[in-house]
Motif scaffolding. Sequence first.
Motif, PDB file in Angstrom:
ATOM      1  N   UNK A 195     -28.938 -35.875 -10.456  1.00 41.53           N
ATOM      2  CA  UNK A 195     -30.034 -36.494 -11.192  1.00 41.53           C
ATOM      3  C   UNK A 195     -29.534 -37.051 -12.524  1.00 41.53           C
ATOM      4  N   UNK A 196     -28.632 -36.309 -13.179  1.00 46.27           N
ATOM      5  CA  UNK A 196     -28.053 -36.794 -14.434  1.00 46.27           C
ATOM      6  C   UNK A 196     -27.273 -38.083 -14.215  1.00 46.27           C
ATOM      7  N   UNK A 197     -26.637 -38.213 -13.066  1.00 48.46           N
ATOM      8  CA  UNK A 197     -25.887 -39.441 -12.784  1.00 48.46           C
ATOM      9  C   UNK A 197     -26.798 -40.665 -12.715  1.00 48.46           C
ATOM     10  N   UNK A 198     -28.046 -40.474 -12.263  1.00 52.09           N
ATOM     11  CA  UNK A 198     -28.988 -41.600 -12.224  1.00 52.09           C
ATOM     12  C   UNK A 198     -29.362 -42.010 -13.641  1.00 52.09           C
TER      13      UNK A 198
ATOM     14  N   UNK B 116     -26.679 -38.293  -1.248  1.00 54.50           N
ATOM     15  CA  UNK B 116     -25.574 -39.195  -0.916  1.00 54.50           C
ATOM     16  C   UNK B 116     -25.137 -39.991  -2.136  1.00 54.50           C
ATOM     17  N   UNK B 117     -26.103 -40.537  -2.881  1.00 58.23           N
ATOM     18  CA  UNK B 117     -25.757 -41.371  -4.023  1.00 58.23           C
ATOM     19  C   UNK B 117     -25.215 -40.560  -5.190  1.00 58.23           C
ATOM     20  N   UNK B 118     -25.759 -39.377  -5.431  1.00 53.98           N
ATOM     21  CA  UNK B 118     -25.298 -38.555  -6.549  1.00 53.98           C
ATOM     22  C   UNK B 118     -23.803 -38.282  -6.513  1.00 53.98           C
ATOM     23  N   UNK B 119     -23.270 -37.757  -5.408  1.00 51.07           N
ATOM     24  CA  UNK B 119     -21.820 -37.543  -5.326  1.00 51.07           C
ATOM     25  C   UNK B 119     -21.012 -38.824  -5.430  1.00 51.07           C
ATOM     26  N   UNK B 120     -21.528 -39.942  -4.895  1.00 57.36           N
ATOM     27  CA  UNK B 120     -20.812 -41.210  -5.023  1.00 57.36           C
ATOM     28  C   UNK B 120     -20.684 -41.615  -6.489  1.00 57.36           C
TER      29      UNK B 120
ATOM     30  N   UNK C 115     -27.441 -41.548 -16.314  1.00 54.08           N
ATOM     31  CA  UNK C 115     -26.239 -42.178 -16.870  1.00 54.08           C
ATOM     32  C   UNK C 115     -26.054 -43.587 -16.328  1.00 54.08           C
ATOM     33  N   UNK C 116     -26.346 -43.783 -15.057  1.00 56.05           N
ATOM     34  CA  UNK C 116     -26.278 -45.121 -14.464  1.00 56.05           C
ATOM     35  C   UNK C 116     -27.187 -46.081 -15.221  1.00 56.05           C
ATOM     36  N   UNK C 117     -28.408 -45.658 -15.491  1.00 55.76           N
ATOM     37  CA  UNK C 117     -29.362 -46.519 -16.183  1.00 55.76           C
ATOM     38  C   UNK C 117     -28.885 -46.829 -17.598  1.00 55.76           C
ATOM     39  N   UNK C 118     -28.350 -45.813 -18.276  1.00 56.37           N
ATOM     40  CA  UNK C 118     -27.831 -46.029 -19.627  1.00 56.37           C
ATOM     41  C   UNK C 118     -26.644 -46.973 -19.653  1.00 56.37           C
ATOM     42  N   UNK C 119     -25.813 -46.947 -18.619  1.00 55.49           N
ATOM     43  CA  UNK C 119     -24.682 -47.866 -18.546  1.00 55.49           C
ATOM     44  C   UNK C 119     -25.146 -49.295 -18.294  1.00 55.49           C
ATOM     45  N   UNK C 120     -26.135 -49.446 -17.412  1.00 52.11           N
ATOM     46  CA  UNK C 120     -26.674 -50.777 -17.149  1.00 52.11           C
ATOM     47  C   UNK C 120     -27.304 -51.344 -18.414  1.00 52.11           C
ATOM     48  N   UNK C 121     -28.051 -50.506 -19.135  1.00 56.44           N
ATOM     49  CA  UNK C 121     -28.683 -50.948 -20.381  1.00 56.44           C
ATOM     50  C   UNK C 121     -27.633 -51.380 -21.401  1.00 56.44           C
ATOM     51  N   UNK C 122     -26.570 -50.597 -21.523  1.00 56.87           N
ATOM     52  CA  UNK C 122     -25.510 -50.930 -22.483  1.00 56.87           C
ATOM     53  C   UNK C 122     -24.862 -52.266 -22.163  1.00 56.87           C
ATOM     54  N   UNK C 123     -24.633 -52.524 -20.884  1.00 57.56           N
ATOM     55  CA  UNK C 123     -24.000 -53.792 -20.515  1.00 57.56           C
ATOM     56  C   UNK C 123     -24.924 -54.966 -20.803  1.00 57.56           C
TER      57      UNK C 123
END
Length: 467
Positions: free
Chosen positions: A231-234, A186-190, A236-244
């Motif tokens: 799985x890659x989106x998770x 569910x979260x991956x497609x979102x 990428x999500x973490x990398x975006x949070x880290x960047x912010x």
Amino acid sequence: MSTAPDFAAVRAEFGLPAHGAAFPAAVLAEAERAAAAGPDGPRVDATDIPLVTVDPPASKDLDQAVGITRTPHGFTVHYAIADLGAVVDPGGPLDAEVRRRGQTLYLPDGAVPLHPPVLSENAASLLPDGPRAAVLWRIELDGEGAVRSADVRRALVRSVARLDYAGVQAAIEAGRAHPAIAALAELGPLRRARAVARGAIELELPEQEVVPAGTGWTVRTRRRTPVEDWNAEISLLTGQVAAQMMLDAGVGLLRTLPAPDPEAVAALRATALELGLDWPEGESPAKVLAALPRPADADPRALAVRRAATTLLRGAAYASFGAGTPPPEDPGHGGIGAPYAHVTAPLRRLVDRFGSEICLALAAGREVPDWLLEALPGLPGLMSASDTLAARVDRACTDRTEAAVLAGRVGEEFAVVALRREPGEVFLTDPPVLARCEGELQPGATVRTRLVEADPVTGRVRFALLD
């Protein structure tokens, strides 16, 4: 009968170890001591959180373990990252060696690892054999997959299962997904939909991989499963949070890529329209590429557009800032559609260890250590050089395998997909080979050619268009 590709020659060409890891004795000694000592210092006990690793079946260097929970407000993501900062002593022999290497290099006949295997495949890897030291991210998301809050701490975690992409995909399709990642479907497609909406560009070109075939090697197209993308989106999500986090604090190290140049977008749209593909006025490249047929080589026209879209993703770099150096004027990553930092693969990539240490300090309200601030200015150059080397090694291995597979077929005719006019470039689907071609090509067309060169020594493969 094809000629076997010579990967030893590739190693020699790029100055890589001929066999094994080939670490200096002092580096191996430090790694052995770190592995034997185990984690020290205060850690959150998070061993009650169900986490699993999802990787290719043969992987031993397991960087990440993930757990996703559906909540009344959305989702909670726990993402555990191998804690290399706890075992690499800044300024020591191991630190110097991994800075020299930059990242793990993958060759078909064996990897050149970033860290000694006693760490990367054993003590520091998130294997499912007991509590492991990790950098644990907790990210809260709303029902649409948007970030509500995030935190990161050093922790002890426990992976409860070692899974692979194909197995997870089959389990989800059968309605029996592992409870730790049942919400991934569910979260991956979102998250993927949010990426397209913000302009993230996913080329999805056919991914070539060199694999054993009998006593030799061949090249094939690797098909990504939806689970791999989710799985890659998770990550990428973490990398975006880290960047912010880094941008908010004014200290960090980002992976950057300029936003697509408007002229390049206009040229790509003209190519798509010329091929008869739909591109409404004002539509973003991200949405057009996401709507193209899959798999990537299912439609020759779509394949040609995907190849042409590589012009949108030029100028990748690393940008460090802090201690008087401001963040870059454009901190974004054009391929992701947001600022991004590498923090999720420290076993395989140097920069992730430093990114994790920055975020740990910021989350705890501590000053970023002086040794880290001193290292930041030199890391972009180290990583850029390492990325270039990794790409060249990978291309050399693939080119030599392509040439070896086709070496006995020079003079034969082949139907190929024309990708580019200048320089002339074509794609042979079986076996999957990307090569130069002489003649006036029409991108997106399937054309008849003759193979005129396939040299396993140089990796050169060349076709000629037939009249």
